[in-house]
Design an enzyme around this catalytic site. Sequence first.
Site, PDB file in Angstrom:
ATOM      1  N   LYS A 107       0.812  -1.212   0.000  1.00  0.00           N
ATOM      2  CA  LYS A 107       0.000   0.000   0.000  1.00  0.00           C
ATOM      3  C   LYS A 107       0.849   1.268   0.000  1.00  0.00           C
ATOM      4  CE  LYS A 107      -4.204  -2.102   1.084  1.00  0.00           C
ATOM      5  NZ  LYS A 107      -3.929  -3.404   1.710  1.00  0.00           N
TER       6      LYS A 107
HETATM    7  C1  PLP Z   1      -4.700  -4.473   1.301  1.00  0.00           C
HETATM    8  C2  PLP Z   1      -3.984  -5.730   1.245  1.00  0.00           C
HETATM    9  C3  PLP Z   1      -4.374  -6.745   0.363  1.00  0.00           C
HETATM   10  C4  PLP Z   1      -5.587  -6.628  -0.521  1.00  0.00           C
HETATM   11  O1  PLP Z   1      -5.388  -5.667  -1.547  1.00  0.00           O
HETATM   12  P1  PLP Z   1      -6.651  -5.080  -2.343  1.00  0.00           P
HETATM   13  O2  PLP Z   1      -6.081  -4.055  -3.247  1.00  0.00           O
HETATM   14  O3  PLP Z   1      -7.569  -4.502  -1.328  1.00  0.00           O
HETATM   15  O4  PLP Z   1      -7.274  -6.222  -3.062  1.00  0.00           O
HETATM   16  C5  PLP Z   1      -3.610  -7.899   0.306  1.00  0.00           C
HETATM   17  N1  PLP Z   1      -2.543  -8.066   1.111  1.00  0.00           N
HETATM   18  C6  PLP Z   1      -2.147  -7.119   1.986  1.00  0.00           C
HETATM   19  C7  PLP Z   1      -0.976  -7.377   2.849  1.00  0.00           C
HETATM   20  C8  PLP Z   1      -2.842  -5.918   2.084  1.00  0.00           C
HETATM   21  O5  PLP Z   1      -2.444  -4.989   2.938  1.00  0.00           O
END
Ligand code: PLP
Length: 435
Positions: A107
């Site tokens: 993220k």
């Molecule tokens: C947010 C997140 C996901 C999921 O990603 P999306 O874009 O919401 O599908 C998967 N793994 C981790 C570690 C995350 O923080």
Amino acid sequence: MNFYSTKNKNISVPLREAVLKGIAEDGGLFMPERIPAAGKDLLNRISSLAFNEIAFEVSRLIFSPDIPDQDLKNIINETYYFSSPIIKFNRNLYVLELFHGPTMAFKDFGARFTASLISYFVKDEEKDITILVATSGDTGSAVASAFYKMPKIKIVLLYPQGKISEMQEKQITTYGENVTALEVNGTFDDCQSLVKSAFADVELNKKMILSSSNSINIARLLPQAFYYFSAYAQLEDKSKPLVFSVPSGNFGNLTAGLIAFKMGLPVYKFVAAVNANDVFPSYLKSGKFTPKPSVKTISNAMDVGNPSNFFRITDLLGANHELVGRVIFSVSFSDRQTKDAIKEIKEKFNYIMDPHGAVGYLALKKFINESKLENYNGIILETAHPAKFINIVENAVEQEIEMPEALKSCLEKKKSAVKISNRFSDFKKYILNRN
Ligand SMILES: *Cc1c(COP(=O)(O)O)cnc(C)c1O
């Protein structure tokens, strides 16, 4: 370029507004009016480019001329001091490590870019901006870290009480300054709907400038396309069918991959790997999209029962499950299977994978078995550092794993969060009184 709402293509706004608003006034999600082609020329020389050069070339196709080239270069260079290496398991299989940013989850790629863009766009605003973020775990810390101490910006994070890991909670509740954490008595979906209701609330929007930095914000999403290109750039043999396995919750990461694909990245298949929250594979089977309450799992950042980006996926691929299924394969795995996979990956490849990546591993394996591919480039997106889920991972591999310094220091700090119900009226009162 303008951005339209997935609910109504006649609602179309410039980049600045799409980024600051986060969500269209009719509740739809913004999408670029056109997906520009990255072109053969870029793909041919991509192996010689650094991550930031790829990011620049890909993003200027969408952001130019709204953001002049030099400004865009500056934004990218202040955003990315980390990259996304691929690690080779064997001749067919790779892991794309997306946890080298400050909060050790993918993220950071989207959140830091959004923060830079928002601060670029609000340089001349008079009022402060309040950024609302619903988080199932890693979004919150990535956004808080990206905006921490930025002038004129206030961050309000909403997270579901008791449904995120201790480490994730520590990461979002220990910033202070311009960051407030709200501990919501409810689920992630409740947090998400509180944010959506705030954007739709006339009074709130009159009194303050609200913005979002969830994966619903198009500025979060577009930069995530960079690392799909970068992964491709790092492959030795680019002629083999390319399969990305994406651990998915709100489906922002997967949508970013689809955007890269639409821009011309030669992808054979996307694998949407999910835990017990299986709304998406059910849709591919039945053609019916039926959101459900989310269930708690050990890959908790994927505990989403109503994935917001679903409507971006159908916008990109067509609102028909057979069309969507040509591009995306999807399958769900249990916690038990996930733990076993962490152990298996350690034994087979001597690699410590986090629970989200492990679901990605299982889903890729399943797809390869069904499709009977023998020569391929399979890339699992490792979305977080395993130490973020230390208890689960240590338990699965039956050994201690190392805790990176950044996470260690965070655990020692004191939690500070405001408890709140899942009713919109309470939430609204809170943000009104806060300003
Ligand atoms: C947010 C997140 C996901 C999921 O990603 P999306 O874009 O919401 O599908 C998967 N793994 C981790 C570690 C995350 O923080």
